[in-house]
Design a protein around this motif. Sequence first.
Motif, PDB file in Angstrom:
ATOM      1  N   CYS A 106       0.544  -0.416   0.415  1.00  0.00           N
ATOM      2  CA  CYS A 106      -0.181   0.443  -0.408  1.00  0.00           C
ATOM      3  C   CYS A 106       0.504   1.755   0.260  1.00  0.00           C
ATOM      4  N   THR A 107       0.066   2.567   0.084  1.00  0.00           N
ATOM      5  CA  THR A 107       0.599   4.132   0.153  1.00  0.00           C
ATOM      6  C   THR A 107       1.659   4.139   0.988  1.00  0.00           C
ATOM      7  N   GLU A 108       1.551   3.505   2.588  1.00  0.00           N
ATOM      8  CA  GLU A 108       1.842   3.150   3.747  1.00  0.00           C
ATOM      9  C   GLU A 108       3.844   2.593   3.241  1.00  0.00           C
ATOM     10  N   PHE A 109       3.461   2.334   2.668  1.00  0.00           N
ATOM     11  CA  PHE A 109       5.448   1.367   1.400  1.00  0.00           C
ATOM     12  C   PHE A 109       5.967   2.577   1.406  1.00  0.00           C
ATOM     13  N   TRP A 110       5.798   3.795   0.578  1.00  0.00           N
ATOM     14  CA  TRP A 110       6.070   4.622   0.191  1.00  0.00           C
ATOM     15  C   TRP A 110       6.539   5.589   1.108  1.00  0.00           C
ATOM     16  N   PHE A 111       5.607   5.770   1.965  1.00  0.00           N
ATOM     17  CA  PHE A 111       6.148   6.664   3.573  1.00  0.00           C
ATOM     18  C   PHE A 111       7.445   6.270   4.135  1.00  0.00           C
ATOM     19  N   LEU A 112       7.071   4.560   4.255  1.00  0.00           N
ATOM     20  CA  LEU A 112       8.558   4.123   4.621  1.00  0.00           C
ATOM     21  C   LEU A 112       9.519   3.797   4.600  1.00  0.00           C
ATOM     22  N   LEU A 113       9.981   4.307   2.911  1.00  0.00           N
ATOM     23  CA  LEU A 113      11.711   4.276   2.170  1.00  0.00           C
ATOM     24  C   LEU A 113      11.614   5.678   2.675  1.00  0.00           C
ATOM     25  N   HIS A 114      11.380   6.326   3.026  1.00  0.00           N
ATOM     26  CA  HIS A 114      11.697   8.354   2.778  1.00  0.00           C
ATOM     27  C   HIS A 114      12.462   7.966   3.992  1.00  0.00           C
ATOM     28  N   ASN A 118      18.438   1.907   3.847  1.00  0.00           N
ATOM     29  CA  ASN A 118      19.653   1.875   3.151  1.00  0.00           C
ATOM     30  C   ASN A 118      17.936   0.337   2.317  1.00  0.00           C
ATOM     31  N   VAL A 119      19.029  -0.090   1.249  1.00  0.00           N
ATOM     32  CA  VAL A 119      17.421  -0.700   0.063  1.00  0.00           C
ATOM     33  C   VAL A 119      17.049  -2.778   1.000  1.00  0.00           C
ATOM     34  N   VAL A 120      16.276  -2.897   1.217  1.00  0.00           N
ATOM     35  CA  VAL A 120      16.518  -4.566   2.501  1.00  0.00           C
ATOM     36  C   VAL A 120      14.574  -5.010   1.286  1.00  0.00           C
ATOM     37  N   CYS A 121      14.747  -5.692   1.126  1.00  0.00           N
ATOM     38  CA  CYS A 121      13.848  -6.597   0.656  1.00  0.00           C
ATOM     39  C   CYS A 121      12.832  -7.325   1.664  1.00  0.00           C
ATOM     40  N   ARG A 122      11.699  -6.824   1.852  1.00  0.00           N
ATOM     41  CA  ARG A 122      10.788  -6.948   2.885  1.00  0.00           C
ATOM     42  C   ARG A 122       9.400  -8.132   2.547  1.00  0.00           C
ATOM     43  N   ARG A 123       9.039  -8.460   3.300  1.00  0.00           N
ATOM     44  CA  ARG A 123       7.267  -8.810   2.358  1.00  0.00           C
ATOM     45  C   ARG A 123       5.806  -7.887   3.590  1.00  0.00           C
ATOM     46  N   TYR A 124       5.637  -7.769   3.175  1.00  0.00           N
ATOM     47  CA  TYR A 124       4.368  -6.955   4.056  1.00  0.00           C
ATOM     48  C   TYR A 124       2.510  -7.958   3.198  1.00  0.00           C
ATOM     49  N   GLU A 125       2.382  -8.531   4.421  1.00  0.00           N
ATOM     50  CA  GLU A 125       1.036  -8.738   2.922  1.00  0.00           C
ATOM     51  C   GLU A 125      -0.263  -7.623   3.733  1.00  0.00           C
ATOM     52  N   LEU A 131       1.971  -1.017   9.057  1.00  0.00           N
ATOM     53  CA  LEU A 131       2.135   0.076  10.009  1.00  0.00           C
ATOM     54  C   LEU A 131       3.047  -0.336  11.059  1.00  0.00           C
ATOM     55  N   PRO A 132       2.890  -0.927  11.989  1.00  0.00           N
ATOM     56  CA  PRO A 132       3.844  -1.260  13.206  1.00  0.00           C
ATOM     57  C   PRO A 132       5.176  -0.718  12.625  1.00  0.00           C
ATOM     58  N   GLU A 133       5.844  -0.949  12.100  1.00  0.00           N
ATOM     59  CA  GLU A 133       7.279  -0.741  10.952  1.00  0.00           C
ATOM     60  C   GLU A 133       7.012   1.009  10.473  1.00  0.00           C
ATOM     61  N   LEU A 134       6.345   1.767  10.343  1.00  0.00           N
ATOM     62  CA  LEU A 134       5.941   3.122   9.907  1.00  0.00           C
ATOM     63  C   LEU A 134       5.998   4.244  10.794  1.00  0.00           C
ATOM     64  N   GLN A 135       5.130   3.325  12.237  1.00  0.00           N
ATOM     65  CA  GLN A 135       5.194   4.406  13.153  1.00  0.00           C
ATOM     66  C   GLN A 135       6.517   4.475  14.030  1.00  0.00           C
ATOM     67  N   LYS A 136       7.046   3.412  14.012  1.00  0.00           N
ATOM     68  CA  LYS A 136       8.667   4.094  13.866  1.00  0.00           C
ATOM     69  C   LYS A 136       9.135   4.983  13.961  1.00  0.00           C
ATOM     70  N   MET A 138       6.639   7.185  11.741  1.00  0.00           N
ATOM     71  CA  MET A 138       5.351   8.413  11.684  1.00  0.00           C
ATOM     72  C   MET A 138       4.638   7.919  13.379  1.00  0.00           C
ATOM     73  N   PRO A 139       5.238   8.161  15.017  1.00  0.00           N
ATOM     74  CA  PRO A 139       4.370   7.672  15.680  1.00  0.00           C
ATOM     75  C   PRO A 139       2.861   8.485  15.632  1.00  0.00           C
ATOM     76  N   GLY A 140       2.041   7.267  15.933  1.00  0.00           N
ATOM     77  CA  GLY A 140       0.495   7.736  15.805  1.00  0.00           C
ATOM     78  C   GLY A 140       0.494   7.670  15.057  1.00  0.00           C
ATOM     79  N   TYR A 141       0.735   7.461  13.482  1.00  0.00           N
ATOM     80  CA  TYR A 141       0.071   7.379  12.452  1.00  0.00           C
ATOM     81  C   TYR A 141      -1.043   6.284  12.174  1.00  0.00           C
ATOM     82  N   GLU A 142      -1.746   6.895  11.382  1.00  0.00           N
ATOM     83  CA  GLU A 142      -3.194   5.948  10.798  1.00  0.00           C
ATOM     84  C   GLU A 142      -4.033   6.300   9.636  1.00  0.00           C
ATOM     85  N   LYS A 143      -4.409   4.962   9.145  1.00  0.00           N
ATOM     86  CA  LYS A 143      -5.276   5.326   7.853  1.00  0.00           C
ATOM     87  C   LYS A 143      -6.747   5.924   8.508  1.00  0.00           C
ATOM     88  N   THR A 144      -7.032   7.723   8.401  1.00  0.00           N
ATOM     89  CA  THR A 144      -7.988   8.055   8.794  1.00  0.00           C
ATOM     90  C   THR A 144      -7.735   9.554   8.754  1.00  0.00           C
TER      91      THR A 144
END
Length: 203
Positions: A106-114, A118-125, A131-136, A138-144
């Motif tokens: 989802c688009t949040e992965f683009w946010f995480l790339l900021h 370095n580039v890490v090959c990950r898989r998110y279903e 979300l837990p990775e992104l919140q490290k 962007m504390p408090g991030y929610e899709k609302t």
Amino acid sequence: MGRTITKSIAIIGEGETEWFYFDSLRVACRYPFKIAPDFPQHSDINHILKLVESYLNRQYDYIVCLFDMDRLLRFPSEMQSYQRAKKKYHAKKYAGRVMFVETNPCTEFWFLLHFLPNVVCRRYESYDQLLPELQKYMPGYEKTKRYFIRTNLYKFLTENGDLERAMSNSEKLCQLCKESPEDLKAYSEIHEIIELLNKSCLI
């Protein structure tokens, strides 16, 4: 010296995340593109394709459609419609005017790339896995809508993260996906939109 519009561009998003991110980018960079729909809402593949035809009829130079692959992978009938449409608009007749831009999951992965050093090959279903990775970062991030209204997404990401890093990470991951398409890695093609905007607007 102000910006001069050289191309007309419509950016069509599936949901609120895309709308608020690109609206904040448009305002911050004074890019003269159109965001569709006119207000943030969820759009299914059929609605997006209707908007594509509408902007083609209005003679837009570029029409960019954003897709979260986790949703398409969950709904096989939507994925079939997506693949048919992607093939149709890749034809020479459209001369590259219609771009289908994917992010998995989802688009949040683009946010995480900021933020990733370095580039890490990950898989998110799914978004929930990511979300837990992104919140490290962007504390408090929610899709609302409430979160998006109070948080200027583009400003937060460029001030606390690094757009150039996101672009580089995004390009490298897309290349890795081309080399081994059988591996369903997380990736984003959103760097292609940033490149198009930079190319199509003169400073």
